[in-house]
Structures are given as C-alpha cells and as structure tokens.
Design an enzyme around this catalytic site. Sequence first.
Site, PDB file in Angstrom:
ATOM      1  N   GLU A 116      -3.254 -15.482  -2.602  1.00 13.88           N
ATOM      2  CA  GLU A 116      -2.674 -14.456  -3.004  1.00 13.88           C
ATOM      3  C   GLU A 116      -3.348 -13.495  -2.127  1.00 13.88           C
ATOM      4  O   GLU A 116      -4.512 -13.396  -1.422  1.00 13.88           O
ATOM      5  CB  GLU A 116      -2.574 -14.149  -4.334  1.00 13.88           C
ATOM      6  N   LYS A 118      -5.466 -10.529  -1.310  1.00 17.54           N
ATOM      7  CA  LYS A 118      -6.116 -10.043  -2.115  1.00 17.54           C
ATOM      8  C   LYS A 118      -6.029  -8.366  -2.238  1.00 17.54           C
ATOM      9  O   LYS A 118      -6.128  -7.252  -1.127  1.00 17.54           O
ATOM     10  CB  LYS A 118      -7.896 -10.102  -1.803  1.00 17.54           C
ATOM     11  N   ASP A 120      -7.243  -4.497  -2.948  1.00 17.75           N
ATOM     12  CA  ASP A 120      -8.018  -3.824  -2.783  1.00 17.75           C
ATOM     13  C   ASP A 120      -8.204  -2.220  -3.452  1.00 17.75           C
ATOM     14  O   ASP A 120      -7.110  -1.525  -3.413  1.00 17.75           O
ATOM     15  CB  ASP A 120      -8.460  -2.700  -1.130  1.00 17.75           C
ATOM     16  N   TYR A 227      -2.255 -10.793 -11.619  1.00 15.35           N
ATOM     17  CA  TYR A 227      -2.053 -11.988 -11.204  1.00 15.35           C
ATOM     18  C   TYR A 227      -2.973 -13.086 -12.559  1.00 15.35           C
ATOM     19  O   TYR A 227      -4.007 -14.081 -11.762  1.00 15.35           O
ATOM     20  CB  TYR A 227      -3.272 -11.629  -9.845  1.00 15.35           C
ATOM     21  N   LYS A 329     -11.849 -12.813   3.712  1.00 13.36           N
ATOM     22  CA  LYS A 329     -11.543 -11.610   4.069  1.00 13.36           C
ATOM     23  C   LYS A 329     -11.148 -11.217   5.169  1.00 13.36           C
ATOM     24  O   LYS A 329     -12.255 -12.241   6.649  1.00 13.36           O
ATOM     25  CB  LYS A 329     -13.370 -10.396   3.739  1.00 13.36           C
ATOM     26  N   CYS A 423     -17.045  30.094  16.802  1.00 12.83           N
ATOM     27  CA  CYS A 423     -16.012  29.429  17.057  1.00 12.83           C
ATOM     28  C   CYS A 423     -15.130  28.712  17.862  1.00 12.83           C
ATOM     29  O   CYS A 423     -15.207  29.197  18.708  1.00 12.83           O
ATOM     30  CB  CYS A 423     -15.065  30.068  15.791  1.00 12.83           C
ATOM     31  N   CYS A 426     -11.569  30.527  17.815  1.00  8.85           N
ATOM     32  CA  CYS A 426     -11.696  32.599  18.084  1.00  8.85           C
ATOM     33  C   CYS A 426     -13.456  32.601  18.316  1.00  8.85           C
ATOM     34  O   CYS A 426     -12.836  34.081  18.679  1.00  8.85           O
ATOM     35  CB  CYS A 426     -11.462  33.113  16.804  1.00  8.85           C
ATOM     36  N   CYS A 441     -16.293  28.866  10.496  1.00  9.89           N
ATOM     37  CA  CYS A 441     -15.800  29.995  11.278  1.00  9.89           C
ATOM     38  C   CYS A 441     -15.085  31.178   9.873  1.00  9.89           C
ATOM     39  O   CYS A 441     -14.725  31.131   9.045  1.00  9.89           O
ATOM     40  CB  CYS A 441     -14.587  30.122  11.807  1.00  9.89           C
ATOM     41  N   CYS A 446      -8.739  34.918  12.178  1.00  7.64           N
ATOM     42  CA  CYS A 446      -8.637  33.694  13.221  1.00  7.64           C
ATOM     43  C   CYS A 446      -7.165  33.120  13.187  1.00  7.64           C
ATOM     44  O   CYS A 446      -6.880  32.385  12.111  1.00  7.64           O
ATOM     45  CB  CYS A 446     -10.214  32.415  12.991  1.00  7.64           C
TER      46      CYS A 446
HETATM   47  S1  IVH Z   1      -8.657 -13.478  -9.067  1.00  7.97           S
HETATM   48  C1  IVH Z   1     -12.762 -14.832 -11.640  1.00  7.97           C
HETATM   49  N1  IVH Z   1      -6.701 -12.353  -7.197  1.00  7.97           N
HETATM   50  O1  IVH Z   1     -11.306  -9.246  -6.116  1.00  7.97           O
HETATM   51  C2  IVH Z   1     -11.882 -13.587 -10.583  1.00  7.97           C
HETATM   52  N2  IVH Z   1      -8.784 -10.645  -7.705  1.00  7.97           N
HETATM   53  O2  IVH Z   1     -13.712  -9.354  -5.233  1.00  7.97           O
HETATM   54  C3  IVH Z   1     -10.775 -13.380 -10.382  1.00  7.97           C
HETATM   55  N3  IVH Z   1      -8.400  -9.077  -6.800  1.00  7.97           N
HETATM   56  O3  IVH Z   1     -13.407  -8.295  -8.839  1.00  7.97           O
HETATM   57  C4  IVH Z   1     -10.280 -12.385  -9.699  1.00  7.97           C
HETATM   58  N4  IVH Z   1      -6.966  -9.160  -5.558  1.00  7.97           N
HETATM   59  O4  IVH Z   1     -10.655  -6.475  -9.387  1.00  7.97           O
HETATM   60  C5  IVH Z   1      -8.312 -11.923  -8.407  1.00  7.97           C
HETATM   61  N5  IVH Z   1      -5.729 -12.312  -6.498  1.00  7.97           N
HETATM   62  C6  IVH Z   1      -6.066 -11.499  -6.843  1.00  7.97           C
HETATM   63  C7  IVH Z   1      -6.964 -10.228  -6.648  1.00  7.97           C
HETATM   64  C8  IVH Z   1      -8.391 -10.158  -6.632  1.00  7.97           C
HETATM   65  C9  IVH Z   1      -7.640  -8.638  -5.817  1.00  7.97           C
HETATM   66  C10 IVH Z   1     -10.163  -8.250  -6.616  1.00  7.97           C
HETATM   67  C11 IVH Z   1     -11.064  -8.712  -8.134  1.00  7.97           C
HETATM   68  C12 IVH Z   1     -11.796  -9.754  -8.053  1.00  7.97           C
HETATM   69  C13 IVH Z   1     -12.395  -8.627  -6.683  1.00  7.97           C
HETATM   70  C14 IVH Z   1     -13.474  -9.740  -6.371  1.00  7.97           C
END
Ligand code: IVH
Length: 701
Positions: A116, A118, A120, A227, A329, A423, A426, A441, A446
């Site tokens: 999945e 991740k 942010d 999720y 990552k 500045c 001006c 400034c 200006c």
């Molecule tokens: S599963 C048991 N799935 O990433 C841990 N986490 O760095 C369950 N996060 O604290 C997390 N997207 O807040 C999971 N598709 C995803 C995610 C996800 C973002 C975050 C989540 C977690 C952090 C860990």
Amino acid sequence: MSTPPPALRLKELRDLVRHHEERYYIHNAPEISDEEFDRLLHELEAIEAEYPDLVTADSPTQRVAGRPIQGFPTVEHLVPMLSLDNAYTDAELRAFDERVRKAAGLDVAAVSYVAELKIDGLSIALTYDDSRLVRGATRGDGVRGEDVTANVRTIRAIPLALRCGPPGRIEVRGEVYLPRASFARMNRDRETAGETLFQNPRNAAAGTMRNLDPALVSKRGLGSYLYQLVARPRSRPAAERSVGPAEDPFAPTHSETLRALASWGLPVEPHWKRCEGISQVAEFCQEWAEKRLALDFDTDGVVIKVDDLALRTRLGATAKFPRWATAFKFPAQQAHTRLRRIDVNVGRTGANTPFAVLEPVFVAGSTISMATLHNADDIARKDIREGDTVVIEKAGDVIPKVVAPVLNLRPPDSQPWKMPDTCKVCGSRLHRDEEEVVWRCENSSCPARLRRSLEHFASRSAMNIEGLGESLVDQLIEQGLVHDFADLYHLDASRLEDLVVAPRDPKSDRALPRKLGKVGRNVVEQIARSRNNDLSRLIYGLGIRHVGEKAAATLARHFRTLDRLMDASFEQLQTAPEVGPVVAESVRAFSDEPRNRALVDKLKAAGVTTTTSLPEPAAVDAGPLAGKTFVLTGTLPSMTREEATSSLEQLGAKVAGSVSRKTHYVVAGSDAGSKLDKARQLGVDVLDEEAFRSLIMKAHG
Ligand code: IVH
C-alpha cells in the site's frame, strides 16, 4: 404526487448526500454538480430546521459542532498503535521477506503481501458503534492519544455513519492528510495574511487536527485513508487482547478487509496491490517511486503487509513494530547543482527573504531553478555561498530547499554571503526586531509591498475582487494608476479595457501580452461591488500585521466601525475576545501611522463600507488562565505561534512579547533565543510543547 412524510424524506436526503459526498470526496468522481449537491444539502437543512427533534448526530449537516473545543482530553487506545520498521533498499526488503518466512517456519517460495502507499499524514483511530462514528483519536504516544472527535467529524471523506457496517463496536485506523492543492492554498492564504507558513502537508495536517476550532478545521480540506481494522473488544476477553495480535479478523486476509472497509463506505486508498512474493513488491515500490509525484497527496514510501491474517498472528510483534509489516521508504529526492546567486524577495509585510537561484536541475519529476534558503541566519549557519555546489532536496516533494554546500567543490575565491542592508526594491534600510529572524523594509509605499498588499486586499477572504490578479496589479502600479487601495475605486473602465497585461503561461513560463478588453470592465464592476463588503473583510484586507481573517472578524464585531477600532487604546483593544498584546500593538501601530489614517479617509471618501452587520460577540468569561502572562519563543513542533496564542487567549491568558518578572510561563520551541535565556535567568517556568498542551488541557478542566 403526495409529499413524503418528513422522516422518510430526511432519510432519503441523508443517504443521497452521503452517497454524493462519497462520490466526491472518496472516489473523486462526482455524479452531480456542486449546485445540485448544495440543493440537496439545503433541503435537508430546511427540514431539520423545521423538525429539530429529527436531527441525528450522524446527519451530514452535523459535521461542524459550531463551538470551539475546550482542549483535547486524552484517551487510551484499545490496542496500542504500533509504528513500522523501515527498509531503505532492495536488500533490506528481501531481508524482511526472509525474516517473515523464517519466523513463520514457511517452506514456501512466495508469501502473499499487500503493498500500500504510505500516506504522509498523521495516524488516526476511528471508533464506530453499531455503524455510528463515536470517536476519533490521534496516535499520541501509541498508548494514549488525543480525542479529536469534533475535528474528525468535519472531514468529509469520513462517514458519520457506515453504509452497511457490522454490528457492535469496531475500530478503524488510518491516516488523515492534507491534499497538496489544499496545502498550497492554505499556505498562500497564510502568506497573504502575513502568518508563518507550514513546512509541508504533514505538519499542516497535524497542526490542523490539533486546532481547537472545528469550523476552521472543516475549511482546510483534510482527507483521510483507512487501512486497518483493529479490534472488536466486546467479543474478546481482555487478557487475550493485551497479549494477542492487534487484529481481530472479520475476514481471513488483509485484502478482503480492505475491500470490506471500502464496501462500508470508508475511504481506502485505491492503489494497493496484492503481490505474490517479494519481487512483485519490489516492482511495486519502484513503480511508485516515480508515479507518486502525480498523486494529489504526499507519500513517503510503500507499506508492505503480510496478507494472511492467521500468518500475521503467528508472526506477532515486537514492543514497537509488528513483524508482519515494514515500510519501504522512497529515496530522498536530492540533487547537486550550482548556486548561481542568492536573491531576495520582498513580501507584503516588507519581509526581505533570501532565496537561491540555481542552475536548473531535474529532481523528482520537475526542473528546479529556485529553492528556499529560509533566512539570513540559516544561510550563515550553513555557510552557503554564491557559486557553491549545493545539495538540494524536495522537502515533502513540494518546496525545494537548499540542504548544504558541498565544501570540497567550493571555488577558492568564494566569500560568505551577507544580507543586504537595504530593501532590494525601494532601497530603504532594512530592520529586524530582536528575536526575529526576518529583515523587513518599513517603507509602506515600497512598490513591492504595494504589489503584495494589493493582491492581498483583492484576495478571496479579503475584499474578494475577482480578476484583480498578479499581472493586472503589476500593470496598475507600473502605469501609475494605483498608489494605494483607495485608488482602485477611481479606476476608469474604458482605460482598463485598453490596458495591456502579460500573464505568464504556466507551461512555457513565458509572458503572453494581451489587451484586457471586457475583463477590464468586469474588474471595475467587481471593485465597485466590493464597496459594500462587511467591515471584517476590509480590516483583513488592510493587511495589519498579525490580524488574520479570524481576528479581523472579532475586531469588527467588537468595535463595530473602523473609526472606533482605530481610536481604541492598547488596553481597549485587548477587551475584544481573543485579542492579546501582539494584535493590540499591531493595530495601534497601524492606526498611529498618519499615512494609514489618510488611506482610511480616502477609502471612506470612495464610498467603502466601514461598518459591520455581524452580530455583537457574546460576553466571554474571564477564563481559567485569566491574569496569567505567557511568552512564546522558538518554533513549536506541531503548532504555529498563532495557534498557541489563540488557545491561550481563549482561556483568558495574555501573550506578551518579552520576558519580565511578570511573566508566568515561557513556552519554548526549537531555536529559542534570548527570551529563553532571560526566562532561566529570572527563574520563570519554561514549558515545551507537551507540557504546554497538558497545561492547556488542565485549564479546560
Ligand atoms: S500500517 C502496525 N499502512 O506510517 C502499524 N501505516 O511509520 C500499522 N502509515 O504509524 C500501520 N500509511 O501512521 C500503515 N498504508 C499504511 C500507512 C501507514 C501511512 C503511517 C502510520 C504509521 C506510520 C509508521
């Protein structure tokens, strides 16, 4: 045709509104126009107004509770919210797969995983009781989080009631995030209001979720993806819960759980994929390292999860991480390039901000030729010099920044960079307040300030003058047609029709000169219409430092006319709810400036409304922190200075600009300067963000 009884029509409307919210906010595929949607919502509101007894908490009209929240109580999670172990390379990904297979004693070539994106954002845990949303909590330290139900309810992607959820209590976890477009809009608004900018969408989302005013939260446009289905405590004995897996399966696999969540009407990020074996997972990671740039939200990696829930149970978890998942990552989006020169940009408040002009370089899907350098202190600290080869990075993949110089490539004749004394536009001398990192400034006429000020004056939340964009403002100033806001009201429509403007083509970044034509006449009409705007818009539009949209409305409601506001003393200003010394001092400074007085007279003479029709504010209690003085210094990890000030002022506390013996607390973030030293010297209590939050929470009782 007979009219359906109200209860029936109510149900029908609620279902319809929810259906269309889901199409719009989850699937990004609306079936009806905004207007048609509004009509449904209005009909629902009208029936509910007539039959208040029929209003339920899960009605789509009940997203914003209306009143600001009094701090956030802490709540304990049913099952701790764990974090994820990380993998940065293909080899680490394969090592994870090895561990999974070994720990599970599996003699199979390929484990089934779900990969999945991740997201942010910040993690969130939602509780539904018999399909009704009853609680939303942040992760906090994993064991205890903050109850942010009122804010969660404002997120349109999150259903207040599940379409067809299971009976009993369920907890669903996921992420709340701020879409990139909303982030850009929010920072633009903050910039025009002279407020500190959020660094990236994650910080902005976290800051927003912890804002005490759900009405504001609802405006920011947060999204959510879920999720995980974690617990069904009623059916499981407590002892088993505390040692058992953090999952109580409704389905045998994670992929089926994701499908179930989506079928109940919950938002599930649609790009997840079931992968047979780690090689398919690695392909998915590779694919998204590039493709992610086209998404409308930030993702910093891929989460890889064992699909079979029984196998997950066998794998278990360490104290911190589940053994059945890891986060791959994405590599940092960095590049090397040459810093051609350091240039300075002048903002509406007169801030002269340095930025880097770079030899163009391709990073993370786009060519970068400029990057932020934050401020002069930061440049000095990192010793970044013109001519250096520098490392640049896309922070949150949105705003590129200069990370550091590459010292061994530095030309022998290079010199440390020095902030200019005057500045850029001006030539006035620049000033900087003690404790501030920004050079300003102070010349209010200006041209650079005028340009930004006019853009702010015309902006949507201020006087809302459509069509008065950047290139027109440039022309109006260049042609000497406008020297201040009031001149706008004397523009001649036929003169404007002939004006040549040169907006930039976003594709080629080239200027495209053209006559304004009919647009000119429309703009003049828009300007004329703006005369009737409420005083609160005018106050905001004047661009008084520290006076954002909310403070402008408060001041208008309290003082009723612009004259009364400008005549109010420092003390009288602070009698307005939530107005502390920072705002009061700024309004006084604005009103004391003869040029501003003259401007206001000119606006009045041009027929601009300087009164309000907003209701008078209700009297507020003195508040639990009445009589206490706070000083804020440095940068707090997850809240802006304005937000901290506003929480304090709501509780009756005063926020002062400098530390003295009368100060009760100093709230110190990172890079706190002399105020912190002074606090220590005087023995004043110093709070970090966590201590500050718990004090606020206690004050709320
Ligand atoms: S599963 C048991 N799935 O990433 C841990 N986490 O760095 C369950 N996060 O604290 C997390 N997207 O807040 C999971 N598709 C995803 C995610 C996800 C973002 C975050 C989540 C977690 C952090 C860990």
